[in-house]
Design a protein around this motif. Structure first.
Motif, mmCIF file in Angstrom:
data_model
loop_
_atom_site.group_PDB
_atom_site.id
_atom_site.type_symbol
_atom_site.label_atom_id
_atom_site.label_comp_id
_atom_site.label_asym_id
_atom_site.label_seq_id
_atom_site.Cartn_x
_atom_site.Cartn_y
_atom_site.Cartn_z
ATOM 1 N N ALA A 97 0.849 -1.200 0.000
ATOM 2 C CA ALA A 97 0.000 0.000 0.000
ATOM 3 C C ALA A 97 0.877 1.241 0.000
ATOM 4 O O ALA A 97 2.030 1.214 0.429
ATOM 5 C CB ALA A 97 -0.943 0.000 1.198
ATOM 6 N N ARG A 98 0.294 2.325 -0.492
ATOM 7 C CA ARG A 98 1.000 3.601 -0.592
ATOM 8 C C ARG A 98 0.120 4.691 0.011
ATOM 9 O O ARG A 98 -1.081 4.735 -0.246
ATOM 10 C CB ARG A 98 1.298 3.901 -2.059
ATOM 11 C CG ARG A 98 1.990 5.217 -2.307
ATOM 12 C CD ARG A 98 2.337 5.357 -3.766
ATOM 13 N NE ARG A 98 3.304 4.342 -4.183
ATOM 14 C CZ ARG A 98 4.009 4.417 -5.292
ATOM 15 N NH1 ARG A 98 3.834 5.424 -6.116
ATOM 16 N NH2 ARG A 98 4.866 3.462 -5.604
ATOM 17 N N PHE A 99 0.718 5.559 0.819
ATOM 18 C CA PHE A 99 -0.032 6.582 1.542
ATOM 19 C C PHE A 99 0.546 7.979 1.269
ATOM 20 O O PHE A 99 1.759 8.177 1.335
ATOM 21 C CB PHE A 99 0.020 6.337 3.056
ATOM 22 C CG PHE A 99 -0.443 4.972 3.471
ATOM 23 C CD1 PHE A 99 -1.757 4.762 3.840
ATOM 24 C CD2 PHE A 99 0.439 3.901 3.499
ATOM 25 C CE1 PHE A 99 -2.180 3.496 4.235
ATOM 26 C CE2 PHE A 99 0.023 2.643 3.889
ATOM 27 C CZ PHE A 99 -1.295 2.444 4.251
ATOM 28 N N LYS A 100 -0.350 8.905 0.992
ATOM 29 C CA LYS A 100 0.015 10.305 0.816
ATOM 30 C C LYS A 100 -0.654 11.112 1.921
ATOM 31 O O LYS A 100 -1.863 11.010 2.125
ATOM 32 C CB LYS A 100 -0.444 10.805 -0.555
ATOM 33 C CG LYS A 100 -0.215 12.294 -0.795
ATOM 34 C CD LYS A 100 1.242 12.634 -0.970
ATOM 35 C CE LYS A 100 1.430 14.108 -1.319
ATOM 36 N NZ LYS A 100 2.847 14.487 -1.440
ATOM 37 N N LEU A 101 0.137 11.905 2.645
ATOM 38 C CA LEU A 101 -0.403 12.720 3.719
ATOM 39 C C LEU A 101 -0.725 14.120 3.222
ATOM 40 O O LEU A 101 0.103 14.781 2.588
ATOM 41 C CB LEU A 101 0.593 12.818 4.883
ATOM 42 C CG LEU A 101 0.256 11.934 6.088
ATOM 43 C CD1 LEU A 101 0.296 10.475 5.690
ATOM 44 C CD2 LEU A 101 1.188 12.214 7.240
ATOM 45 N N GLU A 102 -1.964 14.528 3.495
ATOM 46 C CA GLU A 102 -2.417 15.872 3.161
ATOM 47 C C GLU A 102 -2.677 16.593 4.482
ATOM 48 O O GLU A 102 -3.668 16.315 5.161
ATOM 49 C CB GLU A 102 -3.690 15.809 2.313
ATOM 50 C CG GLU A 102 -4.103 17.133 1.725
ATOM 51 C CD GLU A 102 -5.294 16.970 0.793
ATOM 52 O OE1 GLU A 102 -6.415 16.752 1.297
ATOM 53 O OE2 GLU A 102 -5.104 17.038 -0.439
ATOM 54 N N VAL A 103 -1.761 17.471 4.842
ATOM 55 C CA VAL A 103 -1.871 18.168 6.121
ATOM 56 C C VAL A 103 -2.736 19.409 5.930
ATOM 57 O O VAL A 103 -2.369 20.338 5.216
ATOM 58 C CB VAL A 103 -0.484 18.546 6.671
ATOM 59 C CG1 VAL A 103 -0.609 19.230 8.027
ATOM 60 C CG2 VAL A 103 0.401 17.306 6.780
ATOM 61 N N LYS A 104 -3.907 19.402 6.570
ATOM 62 C CA LYS A 104 -4.831 20.528 6.441
ATOM 63 C C LYS A 104 -5.442 20.867 7.789
ATOM 64 O O LYS A 104 -5.757 19.973 8.585
ATOM 65 C CB LYS A 104 -5.956 20.214 5.451
ATOM 66 C CG LYS A 104 -5.544 20.263 3.997
ATOM 67 C CD LYS A 104 -6.747 20.310 3.080
ATOM 68 C CE LYS A 104 -6.346 20.568 1.637
ATOM 69 N NZ LYS A 104 -7.507 20.734 0.751
ATOM 70 N N GLY A 105 -5.612 22.156 8.003
ATOM 71 C CA GLY A 105 -6.305 22.596 9.201
ATOM 72 C C GLY A 105 -7.800 22.394 9.047
ATOM 73 O O GLY A 105 -8.334 22.366 7.942
ATOM 74 N N ILE A 106 -8.481 22.235 10.168
ATOM 75 C CA ILE A 106 -9.934 22.102 10.184
ATOM 76 C C ILE A 106 -10.477 23.272 10.994
ATOM 77 O O ILE A 106 -10.530 23.219 12.230
ATOM 78 C CB ILE A 106 -10.370 20.758 10.781
ATOM 79 C CG1 ILE A 106 -9.718 19.601 10.015
ATOM 80 C CG2 ILE A 106 -11.888 20.620 10.761
ATOM 81 C CD1 ILE A 106 -9.997 18.238 10.590
ATOM 82 N N PRO A 107 -10.856 24.361 10.318
ATOM 83 C CA PRO A 107 -11.266 25.566 11.049
ATOM 84 C C PRO A 107 -12.611 25.391 11.738
ATOM 85 O O PRO A 107 -13.455 24.595 11.311
ATOM 86 C CB PRO A 107 -11.344 26.631 9.946
ATOM 87 C CG PRO A 107 -11.638 25.858 8.705
ATOM 88 C CD PRO A 107 -10.930 24.539 8.855
ATOM 89 N N LEU A 108 -12.804 26.158 12.794
ATOM 90 C CA LEU A 108 -14.087 26.246 13.472
ATOM 91 C C LEU A 108 -14.778 27.520 12.998
ATOM 92 O O LEU A 108 -14.178 28.594 13.009
ATOM 93 C CB LEU A 108 -13.903 26.274 14.989
ATOM 94 C CG LEU A 108 -13.188 25.067 15.609
ATOM 95 C CD1 LEU A 108 -13.026 25.264 17.108
ATOM 96 C CD2 LEU A 108 -13.949 23.783 15.321
ATOM 97 N N VAL A 109 -16.040 27.401 12.569
ATOM 98 C CA VAL A 109 -16.769 28.537 12.004
ATOM 99 C C VAL A 109 -18.078 28.714 12.765
ATOM 100 O O VAL A 109 -18.841 27.754 12.939
ATOM 101 C CB VAL A 109 -17.056 28.330 10.500
ATOM 102 C CG1 VAL A 109 -17.717 29.569 9.901
ATOM 103 C CG2 VAL A 109 -15.768 28.005 9.747
ATOM 104 N N LYS A 110 -18.345 29.941 13.212
ATOM 105 C CA LYS A 110 -19.585 30.259 13.933
ATOM 106 C C LYS A 110 -20.127 31.586 13.426
ATOM 107 O O LYS A 110 -19.361 32.507 13.142
ATOM 108 C CB LYS A 110 -19.323 30.361 15.441
ATOM 109 C CG LYS A 110 -18.741 29.119 16.080
ATOM 110 C CD LYS A 110 -18.368 29.388 17.519
ATOM 111 C CE LYS A 110 -17.686 28.181 18.151
ATOM 112 N NZ LYS A 110 -17.257 28.465 19.550
#
Length: 237
Positions: A97-110
């Motif tokens: 198997a091959r894995f690619k990491l996508e580093v992304k923030g998960i913002p909080l929205v209100k």
């Protein structure tokens, strides 16, 4: 535990993980049946060979077989933004198997009115004939990102945030009919997030009239209690 992928067959797998978060890379090799010749690589260099850590990429914080009781795993900890290459797992010199990491923030929205959060499940009442102001509060984002207000499906105004993870955008609008407001947050290093509220206009004279409680006076003779309106009481001399 963090992001987890179960690779049941050979494939290219993308994992989204928050900055400084953990990611579990799960290889389709059963731990109970494997005896040896297991390898984990980043790019073309080994990180682990069986249970032994190699000297390559010693800055990568990783452990093996800590996030699944069934399959061979590589758990990456404190994931940074610098993983541009792929991770692979191999067994008997065959890539599994091959894995690619996508580093992304998960913002909080209100969306807020003054300091009160407006729930997506409730309708927000606004006076017709006057301007209303609401705020979109964004936290835990990764710059650069854009905050866009959408009114009834039409883009209204957009703000570009270049050097902050937190930002508050203010929208002033003039409600006339039922209105849909969306605050949407997008950026190259964050997941797209949005919040939608419904605005219901009410007239200045429209109000909820609550009937005043009936006033009663109780008269208590020996055995019974009688209720009557005080205005109907007559005092006889």
């Amino acid at each position: 535990m963090g992001s987890r992928i179960n690779a049941e067959a050979y494939s290219n797998i993308t994992i989204t993980v928050k900055p400084s978060g953990n990611a579990c890379l799960e290889c389709p090799v059963n731990r109970s049946s494997r005896k040896s010749k297991m390898e984990w690589k980043y790019g073309k260099k080994n990180i682990f060979r069986d249970t032994t850590r190699t000297g390559n990429y010693d800055t990568i914080q990783a452990t093996i077989n800590t996030c699944s009781a069934l399959h061979e795993t590589l758990e990456l900890r404190n994931v940074s933004m610098s993983f541009d290459d792929v991770f692979t797992c191999s067994y008997n010199r065959s890539e599994a198997a091959r894995f690619k990491l996508e580093v992304k923030g998960i913002p909080l929205v209100k969306i807020k009115k003054d300091t009160e959060i407006i729930s997506e499940e409730l309708e927000f009442e606004a006076r017709t004939g006057s301007n209303e102001t609401v705020q979109c509060e964004v936290t835990e984002a990764i710059a650069p990102f854009n905050i866009t207000w959408i009114i009834n499906g039409v883009r209204n105004i957009s703000y570009a945030v270049k050097n902050s993870s937190d930002f508050t955008s203010t929208l002033t609008f003039h409600p006339t009919d039922k209105t849909s407001l969306i605050c949407q947050v997008q950026g190259p290093s964050i997941e797209t997030k949005s919040v939608t509220i419904s605005v219901i206009p009410i007239s200045a004279t429209q109000s909820v009239v609550t009937a005043a409680p009936e006033k009663r006076v109780s008269l208590k003779p020996d055995k019974y209690t009688y209720f009557c309106d005080p205005a109907e009481l007559k005092i006889q001399k």
